[in-house]
Design a protein around this motif. Structure first.
Motif, short mmCIF file in Angstrom:
data_model
loop_
_atom_site.label_atom_id
_atom_site.label_comp_id
_atom_site.label_asym_id
_atom_site.label_seq_id
_atom_site.Cartn_x
_atom_site.Cartn_y
_atom_site.Cartn_z
N SER A 6 0.88 -1.15 -0.03
CA SER A 6 -0.07 -0.05 0.05
C SER A 6 0.87 1.26 -0.08
CB SER A 6 -1.03 -0.02 1.14
OG SER A 6 -1.80 -1.20 1.42
N ILE A 35 -0.24 -14.75 -5.65
CA ILE A 35 -0.99 -14.78 -6.89
C ILE A 35 -1.61 -13.52 -7.23
CG2 ILE A 35 -3.07 -16.02 -7.83
CD1 ILE A 35 -3.33 -17.82 -5.73
N THR A 40 0.08 -15.62 -0.86
CA THR A 40 -0.02 -16.69 -1.56
C THR A 40 0.63 -16.28 -2.93
OG1 THR A 40 -2.22 -16.91 -0.55
CG2 THR A 40 -1.67 -18.67 -2.10
N THR A 79 -2.68 -7.46 -5.52
CA THR A 79 -3.29 -7.28 -6.92
C THR A 79 -3.65 -5.84 -7.28
OG1 THR A 79 -3.96 -9.57 -6.88
CG2 THR A 79 -4.81 -8.45 -8.72
N GLU A 122 9.76 3.45 6.55
CA GLU A 122 9.34 2.02 7.03
C GLU A 122 9.94 1.55 8.24
OE1 GLU A 122 7.34 -0.81 6.37
OE2 GLU A 122 8.53 -1.58 7.78
N GLN A 123 9.32 1.19 9.40
CA GLN A 123 9.92 0.76 10.59
C GLN A 123 11.05 -0.25 10.45
OE1 GLN A 123 7.07 -0.56 13.42
NE2 GLN A 123 6.19 -2.23 12.27
N SER A 164 3.02 -8.01 3.14
CA SER A 164 3.62 -8.02 1.64
C SER A 164 4.34 -8.87 1.29
CB SER A 164 3.66 -6.43 1.36
OG SER A 164 2.85 -5.74 1.59
C1 LIG Z 1 -1.90 -15.33 4.06
C2 LIG Z 1 -2.27 -14.04 3.10
C3 LIG Z 1 -2.22 -14.33 1.60
C4 LIG Z 1 -2.13 -13.48 0.50
N1 LIG Z 1 -2.22 -13.56 -0.67
C5 LIG Z 1 -2.26 -12.51 -1.48
C6 LIG Z 1 -2.31 -13.00 -2.96
O1 LIG Z 1 -2.00 -14.15 -3.19
N2 LIG Z 1 -2.79 -12.19 -3.94
C7 LIG Z 1 -2.89 -10.77 -3.33
O2 LIG Z 1 -3.11 -10.10 -4.33
N3 LIG Z 1 -3.06 -10.44 -2.04
C8 LIG Z 1 -2.81 -11.31 -1.20
N4 LIG Z 1 -2.95 -11.00 -0.02
C9 LIG Z 1 -3.14 -9.65 0.46
C10 LIG Z 1 -1.83 -8.78 0.28
O3 LIG Z 1 -0.70 -9.38 0.66
C11 LIG Z 1 -1.92 -7.55 1.51
O4 LIG Z 1 -3.31 -6.94 1.10
C12 LIG Z 1 -0.96 -6.53 1.26
O5 LIG Z 1 0.45 -7.25 1.22
C13 LIG Z 1 -0.99 -5.66 2.28
O6 LIG Z 1 -0.07 -4.52 2.27
P1 LIG Z 1 0.17 -3.38 3.20
O7 LIG Z 1 1.10 -2.47 2.84
O8 LIG Z 1 -1.60 -2.91 3.52
O9 LIG Z 1 0.52 -4.23 4.56
P2 LIG Z 1 2.08 -4.57 5.17
O10 LIG Z 1 2.77 -5.12 3.92
O11 LIG Z 1 1.89 -5.40 6.31
O12 LIG Z 1 2.74 -3.42 5.37
C14 LIG Z 1 2.65 -2.51 6.53
C15 LIG Z 1 4.03 -2.00 6.72
O13 LIG Z 1 3.79 -0.96 7.47
C16 LIG Z 1 5.00 -0.68 8.45
N5 LIG Z 1 4.92 -0.03 9.79
C17 LIG Z 1 3.64 -0.36 10.71
N6 LIG Z 1 4.03 0.55 11.63
C18 LIG Z 1 4.89 1.49 11.48
C19 LIG Z 1 5.57 2.75 11.88
N7 LIG Z 1 5.16 3.12 13.12
N8 LIG Z 1 6.29 3.55 11.29
C20 LIG Z 1 6.91 2.89 10.06
N9 LIG Z 1 6.56 1.92 9.33
C21 LIG Z 1 5.41 1.14 10.02
C22 LIG Z 1 5.34 -2.29 8.74
O14 LIG Z 1 6.51 -2.81 9.02
C23 LIG Z 1 4.76 -2.67 7.47
O15 LIG Z 1 5.87 -3.09 6.66
C24 LIG Z 1 -2.64 -12.13 1.13
C25 LIG Z 1 -2.69 -11.72 2.59
C26 LIG Z 1 -2.42 -12.62 3.55
C27 LIG Z 1 -2.43 -12.43 4.94
#
Ligand SMILES: Cc1cc2nc3c(=O)[nH]c(=O)nc-3n(C[C@H](O)[C@H](O)[C@H](O)COP(=O)(O)OP(=O)(O)OC[C@H]3O[C@@H](n4cnc5c(N)ncnc54)[C@H](O)[C@@H]3O)c2cc1C
Length: 523
Positions: free
Chosen positions: A27, A61, A59, A372, A46-47, A55
């Motif tokens: 995101s 996909i 899976t 995705t 990023e912490q 991320s």
């Molecule tokens: C088991 C599983 C399988 C999945 N499979 C798929 C798939 O096959 N295909 C698909 O499209 N989607 C899939 N998803 C969904 C997808 O992986 C997530 O929607 C996506 O990775 C979320 O990204 P994000 O950036 O929101 O969260 P995150 O990747 O968790 O990133 C958040 C970041 O914020 C950082 N952070 C937190 N607090 C602080 C702070 N105070 N200061 C600085 N940084 C901070 C954290 O360290 C972390 O790196 C899956 C999810 C799961 C759980």
């Protein structure tokens, strides 16, 4: 990418960033690429490491989400299929097409699932993916040689995308940097700065490596911390949690479990979900589960019941006896599902994303969704952030923006293929004496790749190299533990570190990696 350069930019006094982003997962990185490519002044903090959270634990996909069709969520599927095509076009070095096979054991299954998959193809019309087709019993056995053929009637084959999630994240961080953003890992946001009127006007942050704290000013702050969103929202004001964390685990096997280039899709597990077993790199990744958890951490712990569930489901479909002894690695991730109400049942929570602005502080939060759809989520987030910060409106260009590594060169193959255009540099470095040496007999990772990750991909720890720049930890946890000392000494040379850093790194990594070794024994 150069961490020192990013830190210097973050520390520049008098600088007011247009947009400051908290979180370096799919995101946050998507928002950084989008906002920087529109010409806004952007920083991302990023912490831990990029993609250290959910991320790197997907899976793998790139999909519209076949199962959402059953829930009637056509627009979610349609939008995700659109993004599937965009990603394949903009990052063909980390995204590829993959065939999925649904075996059918009952007379109606091929017709029933075939109808749903034809609708899936219809929603994806015009893109580059082949369409689904029914398979005979023999075709299923030839596609999935270890499938249980007893009472097998046939099946359906359809196509989706497959990718390397952490590699895509690193490429997005590089793209954001190339577009002018300052991005840094190991920088934790510890507080929000506010005006007298209570509006967020900056962030307080700490360099995790030196423990030095600073502040920066920004016209708008975006909370893109996924499952950690509540902890940043708490920095703004006390409020009830909005995230319902749900854990999903994966088991990684060697290819003998599914010696195929095609993936198995189990259309209905005992808990009414789908389960995949997918060839990925040299292994097979099987998952996932959906388990409500109370706490969110950077290293979620797989539960015995989750491991049992995946093994049991696979054993219902395969005619070999798959046990925990076959597991090379196990990893868990947390879904940042956003609550609509006080409901605590995760299956009924939104799988779409949520984006909102706090009416008082103007903190913008983006959470939920899937890998995705990261680009579309980013586009909507930057539109809202620009409006909140009263930035001059500029159109989004990421639908056509090549992601770092995209190349027209089709001759790159083997383990360097996912580096795309960077493969040429690594290949060149591998010509130097000793630099083509693999660090472990069971891992495809060379000395040159480790140097490249340190110099160009902001790798700072052994975990960065073995879990995300390469996927060694997910592919073979024990081999990764054995390789750690060698990785540490190569990194120490690159990053100018001493012996005590090496010992501390090995100890920290060993603790993390033990969590990926499957210690479970089936019930
Ligand atoms: C088991 C599983 C399988 C999945 N499979 C798929 C798939 O096959 N295909 C698909 O499209 N989607 C899939 N998803 C969904 C997808 O992986 C997530 O929607 C996506 O990775 C979320 O990204 P994000 O950036 O929101 O969260 P995150 O990747 O968790 O990133 C958040 C970041 O914020 C950082 N952070 C937190 N607090 C602080 C702070 N105070 N200061 C600085 N940084 C901070 C954290 O360290 C972390 O790196 C899956 C999810 C799961 C759980």
């Amino acid at each position: 990418m150069d961490r020192q350069q990013s830190l210097s930019a973050l520390r520049q006094t008098g600088e007011v960033w247009d947009i400051a982003i908290i979180g370096g997962g799919a995101s946050g990185l998507g928002v950084a690429v989008d906002a920087a490519s529109r010409g806004y002044r952007v920083c991302l903090l990023e912490q831990s490491d990029f993609a250290k959270g959910t991320s790197s634990r997907s899976t793998k996909i790139i999909h519209g989400g076949v199962r959402y069709l059953k829930q009637g969520n056509i627009s979610l599927v349609r939008k995700a299929l659109d993004e599937r095509a965009t990603l394949l076009r903009n990052a063909p070095h980390v995204v590829s097409k993959m065939r999925f096979v649904l075996p059918s054991y009952r007379w109606w299954e091929s017709t029933y699932y075939g109808a749903g998959l034809r609708l899936y193809d219809f929603l994806a019309r015009g893109d580059d993916f082949p369409t689904c087709r029914k398979l005979s019993r023999d075709e299923v056995v030839s596609a999935l040689p270890t499938i249980d053929a007893h009472r097998l009637r046939g099946g359906v084959q359809y196509w989706d995308g497959q990718f390397d999630d952490a590699r895509l994240a690193i490429n997005l961080a590089t793209t954001a940097t190339e577009q002018g953003a300052a991005v840094a890992n190991y920088v934790q946001v510890t507080g929000l700065c506010k005006t007298n009127r209570g509006t967020v006007c900056g962030i307080k942050w700490r360099d995790v490596e030196t423990d030095r704290s600073s502040e920066l000013l920004a016209k708008v702050v975006v909370n893109a911390t996924g499952p950690f969103a509540d902890s940043v929202l708490q920095l703004d004001k006390t409020r009830p949690p909005v995230i319902s964390p749900s854990q999903g685990i994966h088991l990684v096997f060697d290819r003998s479990v599914l010696p195929s280039q095609q993936a198995l899709m189990v259309p209905k597990t005992d808990d009414g979900r789908v389960l995949f077993a997918i060839p990925w790199h040299d292994v097979v990744v099987a998952g996932t589960t959906d388990t409500l958890v109370e706490t969110v951490g950077l290293e979620p712990i797989p539960q015995v019941a989750e491991v049992d569930f995946i093994l049991k489901t696979l054993n219902r479909y395969l005619d070999i006896d798959v046990s925990s002894q076959h597991v090379r690695s196990v990893f868990a991730g947390i879904r940042p599902l956003v609550r609509r109400s006080g409901n605590r049942k995760t299956a009924s929570l939104s799988r779409d994303h949520s984006l909102w602005e706090d009416s008082t502080s103007q903190l913008v939060t983006i959470a939920g969704g899937k890998w995705t759809t990261y680009r579309q989520m980013a586009e909507e987030t930057v539109n809202l952030a620009a409006q909140v910060a009263k930035l001059p409106p500029r159109p989004c260009g990421t639908k056509e923006l090549a992601i770092h590594g995209k190349t027209e060169d089709t001759t790159i193959s083997g383990s360097l293929a996912h580096y795309g255009s960077d493969a040429a540099i690594i290949e060149q470095w591998m010509q130097e004496p000793g630099r083509d040496r693999q660090i472990h007999a069971d891992l495809k990772l060379s000395h040159a790749e480790i140097s490249f990750a340190c110099r160009h991909e902001m790798a700072r720890t052994i975990d960065d190299i073995l879990a995300r720049r390469s996927r060694s930890l997910l592919i073979n946890a024990r081999a990764a533990i054995e390789a750690a000392p060698d990785v540490a000494s190569i990194m120490a040379g690159e990053l100018d570190r001493d012996e005590s850093w090496i010992s501390q790194q090995i100890a920290t990594f060993s603790t993390i990696a033990e969590g990926y070794v499957c210690h479970f024994r089936q019930k």
